[in-house]
Design a protein around this motif. Structure first.
Motif, PDB file in Angstrom:
ATOM      1  N   TRP A   1     -18.781  23.021  -5.539  1.00  0.00           N
ATOM      2  CA  TRP A   1     -19.411  21.933  -6.282  1.00  0.00           C
ATOM      3  C   TRP A   1     -18.394  20.969  -6.851  1.00  0.00           C
ATOM      4  CZ3 TRP A   1     -19.183  20.205 -11.346  1.00  0.00           C
ATOM      5  CH2 TRP A   1     -20.118  19.212 -11.662  1.00  0.00           C
ATOM      6  N   ARG A   2     -17.274  21.475  -7.320  1.00  0.00           N
ATOM      7  CA  ARG A   2     -16.288  20.600  -7.961  1.00  0.00           C
ATOM      8  C   ARG A   2     -15.661  19.612  -6.966  1.00  0.00           C
ATOM      9  NH1 ARG A   2     -10.884  21.668  -7.654  1.00  0.00           N
ATOM     10  NH2 ARG A   2     -10.236  23.431  -6.359  1.00  0.00           N
ATOM     11  N   LYS A   3     -15.864  19.851  -5.670  1.00  0.00           N
ATOM     12  CA  LYS A   3     -15.356  18.933  -4.646  1.00  0.00           C
ATOM     13  C   LYS A   3     -16.490  18.218  -3.914  1.00  0.00           C
ATOM     14  CE  LYS A   3     -11.174  21.634  -3.659  1.00  0.00           C
ATOM     15  NZ  LYS A   3     -10.360  22.285  -2.595  1.00  0.00           N
ATOM     16  N   SER A   4     -17.678  18.289  -4.440  1.00  0.00           N
ATOM     17  CA  SER A   4     -18.847  17.802  -3.718  1.00  0.00           C
ATOM     18  C   SER A   4     -19.109  16.320  -3.955  1.00  0.00           C
ATOM     19  CB  SER A   4     -20.078  18.603  -4.138  1.00  0.00           C
ATOM     20  OG  SER A   4     -20.381  18.338  -5.506  1.00  0.00           O
ATOM     21  N   LEU A   5     -20.005  15.778  -3.158  1.00  0.00           N
ATOM     22  CA  LEU A   5     -20.505  14.419  -3.337  1.00  0.00           C
ATOM     23  C   LEU A   5     -21.684  14.492  -4.299  1.00  0.00           C
ATOM     24  CD1 LEU A   5     -20.284  11.434  -2.379  1.00  0.00           C
ATOM     25  CD2 LEU A   5     -21.992  12.009  -0.645  1.00  0.00           C
ATOM     26  N   LEU A   6     -21.556  13.869  -5.462  1.00  0.00           N
ATOM     27  CA  LEU A   6     -22.570  14.034  -6.508  1.00  0.00           C
ATOM     28  C   LEU A   6     -23.915  13.430  -6.141  1.00  0.00           C
ATOM     29  CD1 LEU A   6     -20.346  13.398  -9.655  1.00  0.00           C
ATOM     30  CD2 LEU A   6     -20.977  15.576  -8.600  1.00  0.00           C
ATOM     31  N   ASP A   7     -23.914  12.381  -5.334  1.00  0.00           N
ATOM     32  CA  ASP A   7     -25.183  11.789  -4.896  1.00  0.00           C
ATOM     33  C   ASP A   7     -25.428  12.048  -3.413  1.00  0.00           C
ATOM     34  OD1 ASP A   7     -23.070  10.142  -4.197  1.00  0.00           O
ATOM     35  OD2 ASP A   7     -24.031   8.273  -4.817  1.00  0.00           O
TER      36      ASP A   7
END
Length: 246
Positions: free
Chosen positions: A170-176
C-alpha cells in the motif's frame, strides 16, 4: 528541500547503506549499450532516474538521456518527486523526453505509426516510509480526453505507479488507482507500462467494479508489427555480491 526533509534523510541513509553499491555509473552505461545494440524505435522509461529528486540529479540524468542513440519518452517516478522543488530546476531538464513539458501539465501524448504513447505523472512528495502516488482529477480528466481522441490508435499508457491493487504494498500504491483504472477500462488501451511490469489492459479489469466491465473495448493490436519498443521499468540493474546481474 522544503517538503518532508525526513524522507530525504532516510533515503540518504538507505543510499549510503545499500544503493551506493548497486546504482553504479557502469551499470547505467551497460543499460545504454544494451539498448543501442537492440536498436528499438522508441524507449519507454517510467521514472526514478534520480535517487533524491535534487536539481543536480535531474541535470545528471539529462546528460545520460542525451547519450541514448534512440528516441526515448520519460515519466517521473516517486524518487523524482521526493521533495518539493521548482519544476524549472528539476523536471524541466527532461522536457525533450516528455514532449516538451516545461511545466507540470500532464499527461502528454505522442503519436506515430498508429500508436499513441501517453505519459501520466503519478509522482508526488510523500512522508517518510511512503512511496505512493496520485494522478489527481485534473490529469484524469485530461487522460480521458486523450484516450477519447486517440480511439483509432493502439494506446500505450506510461505511469510509474501501477493502476491495479495487489501488485505493490500500500505504501507504494497509486492512491486513486480505482479512478484511473476505470478510465482505462472505459476508453480502452493496449498496454500500461509501470515501474513494476508491463500490464495488458485486460488485467486492469480486476481493479475496477464489475459493473464497468460491460463497456470495455478489446485491447488493440499493434497496427505496425515492425515497430520495436523497448519498455524499461525504473528498477535499476543490480549486481549481486557474487557478481551476477539481476
Amino acid at each position: 528541500m522544503a517538503a518532508f526533509p525526513e524522507q530525504a534523510s532516510l533515503s540518504v541513509a538507505s543510499w549510503k547503506r545499500h544503493r551506493v553499491h548497486h546504482h553504479l555509473p557502469a551499470l547505467a552505461d551497460a543499460v545504454r549499450e544494451d539498448i543501442a545494440q537492440d536498436g528499438p524505435d522508441l524507449i519507454l522509461n517510467t521514472g526514478d532516474l534520480t535517487n533524491f529528486g535534487l536539481p543536480a540529479e535531474f541535470a545528471n540524468a539529462k546528460s545520460w538521456l542525451a547519450t541514448l542513440t534512440r528516441p526515448c519518452l520519460v515519466v517521473p517516478g516517486n524518487h523524482d518527486a521526493m521533495v518539493r522543488e521548482s519544476w524549472a530546476e528539476t523536471g524541466a531538464h527532461w522536457a525533450h523526453w516528455m514532449e516538451g513539458r516545461r511545466d507540470t501539465s500532464f499527461p502528454y501524448c505522442r503519436t506515430e505509426r498508429g500508436l499513441a504513447f501517453i505519459g501520466v505523472n503519478s509522482a508526488i512528495p510523500t512522508p517518510p516510509f511512503m512511496a505512493c502516488g496520485r494522478v489527481g482529477k485534473a490529469q484524469r480528466d485530461c487522460l480521458e480526453e486523450i484516450l477519447d481522441a486517440t480511439r483509432d490508435h493502439a494506446r500505450v499508457i506510461m505511469i510509474h505507479h501501477p493502476p491495479r491493487s495487489g501488485l505493490v504494498p500500500w505504501r507504494k500504491s497509486l492512491l486513486d488507482l480505482k479512478e484511473v483504472a476505470a478510465i482505462i477500462v472505459r476508453h480502452g488501451a493496449a498496454w500500461c507500462y509501470t515501474d513494476t511490469l508491463m500490464m495488458p489492459r485486460s488485467r486492469l479489469c480486476r481493479a475496477v467494479p464489475s459493473r464497468l466491465l460491460a463497456c470495455h473495448q478489446l485491447p488493440c493490436s499493434l497496427p505496425d508489427p515492425g515497430a520495436r519498443v523497448a519498455g524499461t521499468g525504473s528498477r535499476s540493474l543490480v549486481r549481486t555480491r557474487d557478481g551476477r546481474s539481476t
